[in-house]
Design a protein around this motif. Structure first.
Motif, PDB file in Angstrom:
ATOM      1  N   ARG A  45       0.847  -1.083  -0.098  1.00 24.84           N
ATOM      2  CA  ARG A  45       0.138   0.170   0.012  1.00 24.84           C
ATOM      3  C   ARG A  45       1.050   1.277   0.096  1.00 24.84           C
ATOM      4  O   ARG A  45       0.322   2.405   0.024  1.00 24.84           O
ATOM      5  N   ASN A  46       2.292   0.878   0.115  1.00 25.54           N
ATOM      6  CA  ASN A  46       3.083   2.152  -0.092  1.00 25.54           C
ATOM      7  C   ASN A  46       3.482   2.678  -1.420  1.00 25.54           C
ATOM      8  O   ASN A  46       3.032   1.966  -2.509  1.00 25.54           O
ATOM      9  N   THR A  47       4.107   3.756  -1.676  1.00 28.53           N
ATOM     10  CA  THR A  47       4.522   4.279  -2.835  1.00 28.53           C
ATOM     11  C   THR A  47       5.278   3.634  -3.634  1.00 28.53           C
ATOM     12  O   THR A  47       6.337   2.778  -3.058  1.00 28.53           O
ATOM     13  N   SER A  71       2.522  -1.419  -6.347  1.00 29.60           N
ATOM     14  CA  SER A  71       2.689  -0.404  -5.469  1.00 29.60           C
ATOM     15  C   SER A  71       1.290   0.673  -5.439  1.00 29.60           C
ATOM     16  O   SER A  71       0.297   0.243  -6.220  1.00 29.60           O
ATOM     17  N   ARG A  72       0.908   1.212  -4.229  1.00 39.05           N
ATOM     18  CA  ARG A  72      -0.287   2.137  -4.485  1.00 39.05           C
ATOM     19  C   ARG A  72      -0.335   2.996  -5.552  1.00 39.05           C
ATOM     20  O   ARG A  72      -1.535   3.004  -6.206  1.00 39.05           O
ATOM     21  N   ASP A  73       0.733   3.654  -6.073  1.00 46.00           N
ATOM     22  CA  ASP A  73       0.721   4.475  -7.205  1.00 46.00           C
ATOM     23  C   ASP A  73       0.912   3.852  -8.538  1.00 46.00           C
ATOM     24  O   ASP A  73       0.857   4.487  -9.657  1.00 46.00           O
ATOM     25  N   HIS A  76      -3.349   2.323 -10.407  1.00 51.98           N
ATOM     26  CA  HIS A  76      -4.346   3.051  -9.862  1.00 51.98           C
ATOM     27  C   HIS A  76      -5.832   2.594 -10.154  1.00 51.98           C
ATOM     28  O   HIS A  76      -6.757   2.496  -9.629  1.00 51.98           O
ATOM     29  N   PRO A  80      -6.954  -0.969  -3.139  1.00 48.71           N
ATOM     30  CA  PRO A  80      -5.780  -1.369  -2.377  1.00 48.71           C
ATOM     31  C   PRO A  80      -6.041  -2.828  -1.394  1.00 48.71           C
ATOM     32  O   PRO A  80      -7.188  -3.247  -1.381  1.00 48.71           O
ATOM     33  N   SER A  86      -5.164  -7.268  -6.606  1.00 46.53           N
ATOM     34  CA  SER A  86      -3.967  -7.461  -7.093  1.00 46.53           C
ATOM     35  C   SER A  86      -3.185  -8.749  -7.045  1.00 46.53           C
ATOM     36  O   SER A  86      -2.669  -9.125  -7.946  1.00 46.53           O
TER      37      SER A  86
END
Length: 132
Positions: A45-47, A71-73, A76, A80, A86
């Motif tokens: 859930r991090n960038t 990752s989170r970004d 999109h 999450p 995922s």
């Protein structure tokens, strides 16, 4: 406002990157999996920036390359964790049908709330790394 909230989150993640430590035994587990031909993905859930920092430390400690990172970004269009989308996407990339072959996938994580629930929602076995 949203900009202020995003700034606070960015500051928190920067602090987390500075203090980040790898979970004891994680590199050894990944080496064993790599040695036995088991693909390994990282879902967080991090960038992406935090993932890059973590992978730098991971590689410095001799960790094998991940076969996939999300990752989170970087995803999109996917909700999450603990939503299973995922894990479903990764399984699809690896030609694994979770409904038929879910017992061949294990979700290993350090959070019962996010990782174990994530794995269970996708119908796979889970393993919790807990050093407490």
């Amino acid at each position: 406002d949203a900009a202020r909230c995003n700034s606070i989150i960015a500051d928190m993640e920067e602090e987390a990157r500075r203090r980040m430590e790898l979970m004891p035994g994680a590199v050894e587990l990944a080496r064993w999996l790599h040695h036995h031909g088991v693909p390994v993905a990282l879902v967080t859930r991090n960038t992406s920036r935090t993932v890059e920092s973590m992978i730098d430390r991971w590689m410095e400690c001799g960790g094998p390359a991940f076969d996939c990172t999300l990752s989170r970004d970087s995803c999109h269009d996917l909700p999450p964790k603990p939503h299973p989308a995922s894990l479903v996407q990764i399984a699809s990339q690896w030609d694994v049908d979770l409904k038929a072959e879910g017992d061949s996938v294990v979700m290993v994580g350090d959070s019962a709330r996010h990782d174990v629930v994530f794995g269970k929602a996708a119908g796979v076995a889970t393993a919790l790394l807990d050093i407490s």
